[in-house]
Scaffold this active site. Structure first.
Site, PDB file in Angstrom:
ATOM      1  CG  ASP A   8      -0.373   0.144   2.531  1.00  0.00           C
ATOM      2  OD1 ASP A   8       0.869   0.341   2.605  1.00  0.00           O
ATOM      3  OD2 ASP A   8      -1.103   0.091   3.534  1.00  0.00           O
ATOM      4  CB  CYS A  66       0.588  -2.943   4.787  1.00  0.00           C
ATOM      5  SG  CYS A  66       0.434  -3.999   6.236  1.00  0.00           S
ATOM      6  CB  THR A  68       1.798  -3.290  11.046  1.00  0.00           C
ATOM      7  OG1 THR A  68       0.646  -3.809  10.352  1.00  0.00           O
ATOM      8  CG2 THR A  68       1.431  -2.018  11.800  1.00  0.00           C
ATOM      9  CG  HIS A  99      10.592 -24.762  11.845  1.00  0.00           C
ATOM     10  ND1 HIS A  99      10.535 -24.761  13.225  1.00  0.00           N
ATOM     11  CD2 HIS A  99      11.785 -25.342  11.525  1.00  0.00           C
ATOM     12  CE1 HIS A  99      11.633 -25.314  13.718  1.00  0.00           C
ATOM     13  NE2 HIS A  99      12.416 -25.671  12.706  1.00  0.00           N
ATOM     14  CG  HIS A 134       9.468 -28.466  10.351  1.00  0.00           C
ATOM     15  ND1 HIS A 134       8.882 -28.011  11.513  1.00  0.00           N
ATOM     16  CD2 HIS A 134      10.772 -28.689  10.632  1.00  0.00           C
ATOM     17  CE1 HIS A 134       9.799 -27.952  12.460  1.00  0.00           C
ATOM     18  NE2 HIS A 134      10.953 -28.366  11.961  1.00  0.00           N
TER      19      HIS A 134
HETATM   20  C1  RB5 Z   1      -2.544   2.040   6.471  1.00  0.00           C
HETATM   21  O1  RB5 Z   1      -2.579   3.267   7.109  1.00  0.00           O
HETATM   22  C2  RB5 Z   1      -2.240   0.921   7.450  1.00  0.00           C
HETATM   23  O2  RB5 Z   1      -3.371   0.611   8.168  1.00  0.00           O
HETATM   24  C3  RB5 Z   1      -1.699  -0.274   6.722  1.00  0.00           C
HETATM   25  O3  RB5 Z   1      -0.555   0.078   6.028  1.00  0.00           O
HETATM   26  C4  RB5 Z   1      -1.309  -1.481   7.557  1.00  0.00           C
HETATM   27  O4  RB5 Z   1      -0.474  -1.120   8.600  1.00  0.00           O
HETATM   28  C5  RB5 Z   1      -2.385  -2.383   7.999  1.00  0.00           C
HETATM   29  O5  RB5 Z   1      -2.175  -3.434   8.599  1.00  0.00           O
END
Ligand code: RB5
Length: 147
Positions: A8, A66, A68, A99, A134
């Site tokens: 994203d 993304c 996180t 694994h 595994h």
């Molecule tokens: C976008 O702002 C954010 O929510 C996305 O990049 C991500 O972290 C979602 O898991």
């Protein structure tokens, strides 16, 4: 090996750095499906599309990014046959391959320094699946229906 990569709006800079790094150091083919701009987009669309490409074999492995790494890994794991692993350090990168035979790597652009991200990518690309005990566990993962 063909790698498909995407993410994203939070992913743009890190995604390009990772793509360049792979092309330079591995000579793999890298297909970047975007996004290429900082305008807000929805991470599930990118995670799901990349997972579909890996599942149908048009790419060998996927890398999804993304903020996180969490949301986009959830999206990728909706696709049967996909084992997307959100890795945040060397150990998780190695173990996700040894694994779990992870075929999609998820990274958080807002939680991972570039230097660490490249170490994660490097280890994830180099580490082989151990098989053995595994293998059955990966087969169990593959056997569960998506819904
Ligand atoms: C976008 O702002 C954010 O929510 C996305 O990049 C991500 O972290 C979602 O898991």
């Amino acid at each position: 090996m063909k790698i498909i990569i995407g993410g994203d709006h939070s992913s743009v800079a890190l995604k390009e750095a990772i793509g360049d790094y792979i092309k330079k150091n591995y000579k793999f083919k890298v297909k970047d499906i975007g996004t290429h701009k900082n305008d807000s987009v929805d991470y599930p669309d990118y995670g799901y599309k990349i997972a579909q490409e890996v599942a149908k074999g048009s790419a060998d492995r996927g890398i999804v990014i993304c903020g996180t790494g969490i949301g986009i890994s959830i999206a990728a794991n909706k696709v049967k046959g996909i084992r997307a692993a959100m890795c945040y350090d060397a150990y998780t990168a190695i173990m996700s391959r040894k694994h779990n035979d992870a075929n999609v790597l998820a990274i958080g652009a807002r939680t991972t320094l570039l230097e660490n991200a490249l170490i994660i990518v490097d280890l994830w690309l180099k580490t082989e699946f151990e098989g053995g005990r595994h293998q059955k566990r990966v087969e169990l993962l593959n056997s569960y229906p998506s819904r």
